[in-house]
Design a protein around this motif. Structure first.
Motif, PDB file in Angstrom:
ATOM      1  N   LEU A 128       1.247  -1.030  -0.294  1.00 26.70           N
ATOM      2  CA  LEU A 128      -0.060  -0.006  -0.139  1.00 26.70           C
ATOM      3  C   LEU A 128       0.956   1.390   0.128  1.00 26.70           C
ATOM      4  CD1 LEU A 128      -3.261   0.987   0.014  1.00 26.70           C
ATOM      5  CD2 LEU A 128      -2.746   0.367   2.602  1.00 26.70           C
ATOM      6  N   HIS A 129       1.958   1.356   0.871  1.00 29.44           N
ATOM      7  CA  HIS A 129       2.382   2.015   0.697  1.00 29.44           C
ATOM      8  C   HIS A 129       4.183   2.059   1.285  1.00 29.44           C
ATOM      9  CE1 HIS A 129       2.916   1.743   5.375  1.00 29.44           C
ATOM     10  NE2 HIS A 129       1.663   2.062   4.840  1.00 29.44           N
ATOM     11  N   PRO A 134       3.571   6.285   5.122  1.00 26.20           N
ATOM     12  CA  PRO A 134       2.167   6.049   4.532  1.00 26.20           C
ATOM     13  C   PRO A 134       1.568   7.348   3.974  1.00 26.20           C
ATOM     14  CG  PRO A 134       2.285   6.696   6.890  1.00 26.20           C
ATOM     15  CD  PRO A 134       3.166   6.291   6.808  1.00 26.20           C
ATOM     16  N   GLU A 135       1.921   8.381   3.260  1.00 18.97           N
ATOM     17  CA  GLU A 135       1.839   9.294   2.815  1.00 18.97           C
ATOM     18  C   GLU A 135       1.798   8.959   1.616  1.00 18.97           C
ATOM     19  OE1 GLU A 135       6.153  10.551   3.867  1.00 18.97           O
ATOM     20  OE2 GLU A 135       3.854   9.216   5.048  1.00 18.97           O
ATOM     21  N   LYS A 136       2.676   8.476   1.147  1.00 17.80           N
ATOM     22  CA  LYS A 136       2.975   7.713  -0.085  1.00 17.80           C
ATOM     23  C   LYS A 136       1.712   6.671  -0.645  1.00 17.80           C
ATOM     24  CE  LYS A 136       7.413   9.487  -0.381  1.00 17.80           C
ATOM     25  NZ  LYS A 136       7.151  10.378  -1.604  1.00 17.80           N
ATOM     26  N   SER A 137       0.546   6.537  -0.655  1.00 20.49           N
ATOM     27  CA  SER A 137      -0.456   5.748  -0.582  1.00 20.49           C
ATOM     28  C   SER A 137      -0.765   5.811  -1.830  1.00 20.49           C
ATOM     29  CB  SER A 137      -1.841   6.325  -0.496  1.00 20.49           C
ATOM     30  OG  SER A 137      -2.549   4.866  -0.668  1.00 20.49           O
ATOM     31  N   ARG A 138      -1.182   4.055  -2.540  1.00 19.40           N
ATOM     32  CA  ARG A 138      -1.015   3.670  -3.727  1.00 19.40           C
ATOM     33  C   ARG A 138      -2.032   2.880  -3.440  1.00 19.40           C
ATOM     34  NH1 ARG A 138       4.988   0.048  -2.426  1.00 19.40           N
ATOM     35  NH2 ARG A 138       6.387   1.635  -3.586  1.00 19.40           N
ATOM     36  N   ALA A 139      -3.174   3.892  -2.834  1.00 16.78           N
ATOM     37  CA  ALA A 139      -4.830   2.623  -3.117  1.00 16.78           C
ATOM     38  C   ALA A 139      -5.347   3.256  -4.702  1.00 16.78           C
ATOM     39  CB  ALA A 139      -5.116   3.662  -2.099  1.00 16.78           C
ATOM     40  N   GLY A 159       1.837  -1.437   4.325  1.00 13.64           N
ATOM     41  CA  GLY A 159       0.356  -1.041   5.055  1.00 13.64           C
ATOM     42  C   GLY A 159      -0.866  -2.694   4.650  1.00 13.64           C
ATOM     43  N   PRO A 161      -4.742  -2.389   2.653  1.00 14.31           N
ATOM     44  CA  PRO A 161      -5.052  -1.625   1.811  1.00 14.31           C
ATOM     45  C   PRO A 161      -6.830  -1.452   2.403  1.00 14.31           C
ATOM     46  CG  PRO A 161      -3.879  -3.159   0.417  1.00 14.31           C
ATOM     47  CD  PRO A 161      -3.889  -3.497   1.779  1.00 14.31           C
ATOM     48  N   GLU A 162      -7.407  -0.786   2.367  1.00 17.12           N
ATOM     49  CA  GLU A 162      -8.739  -0.705   3.228  1.00 17.12           C
ATOM     50  C   GLU A 162     -10.202  -1.716   1.805  1.00 17.12           C
ATOM     51  OE1 GLU A 162     -10.581  -0.551   5.689  1.00 17.12           O
ATOM     52  OE2 GLU A 162      -8.664  -0.102   6.563  1.00 17.12           O
TER      53      GLU A 162
END
Length: 201
Positions: A128-129, A134-139, A159, A161-162
């Motif tokens: 996810l990152h 965590p600010e560099k999310s690949r969501a 991380g 994902p949701e």
């Protein structure tokens, strides 16, 4: 016995290990490897074996940079381009196409799912990152219009994902990014998802 194929891509030759199930195949599953690893990662092998046993034709795909002996991954655009050529070479028009992989391979499958015409996506250890960022999310790469299953460990430093829309997320207790903890359980989850969608026996 699996068939070992070399597939020419715009980024050099890729490799594919294709295993045909006994009896008619119900779907085609293409799986890619992580950035620094190969297709013999324990979770990939376990999912491969479970899918083949459930009637799925499975191809384990090695990207050109790994075929050439390099460990440092190619740029995302190069990975996607090579993957597209492999999908075109291996697809069976009469079978639903499921694309996936672990970590970097999962990202490639997600980014190219629409253009490849995939019916579903199977993502193992989706990163996810980057660790600690965590600010560099690949969501955004998981914004998919087809059913997807993401299997991540609850201790993955990249991380988790949701779930949203057609994207299911299964969290494996005690597992880290390599998903080596209870690979048989991970494979069972993947095979169950394939069956629920009509892609496996």
């Amino acid at each position: 016995m699996p068939e070992e194929l070399t597939i020419e891509t715009p980024r050099g030759p890729a490799a594919a290990r294709v295993t045909v199930p006994s009896g008619p195949a119900t779907s085609l599953l293409l799986l890619g490897h992580g950035a620094g690893g190969g297709v013999d990662a324990p979770d990939l092998i376990a999912v491969h074996d479970a899918a083949v046993a459930a009637g799925v034709r499975v191809a384990l795909v090695t990207q050109p940079y790994r075929v050439a002996g390099r460990r440092a991954p190619a740029p995302a655009g190069h990975l996607d381009e090579a993957w597209g050529a492999v999908v075109a070479a291996l697809r069976v028009p009469t079978l639903p196409l499921i694309v996936g992989g672990r970590s970097s391979g999962a990202r490639v499958a997600c980014r190219t799912a629409t253009t490849s015409g995939a019916a579903g996506v199977l993502a193992l250890a989706f990163p996810l990152h980057p660790p600690g960022k965590p600010e560099k999310s690949r969501a955004g790469e998981l914004e998919l219009g087809v059913p997807a299953l993401v299997i991540n460990g609850d201790r993955d430093p990249f991380g988790v994902p949701e779930p949203h829309g057609p994207v299911e997320v299964v969290v494996r207790p005690g597992a880290v990014h390599d998903l080596r903890k209870d690979v048989a359980g991970t494979a069972t989850i993947a095979a169950g998802w394939l069956r629920r969608n009509g892609w496996a026996r």
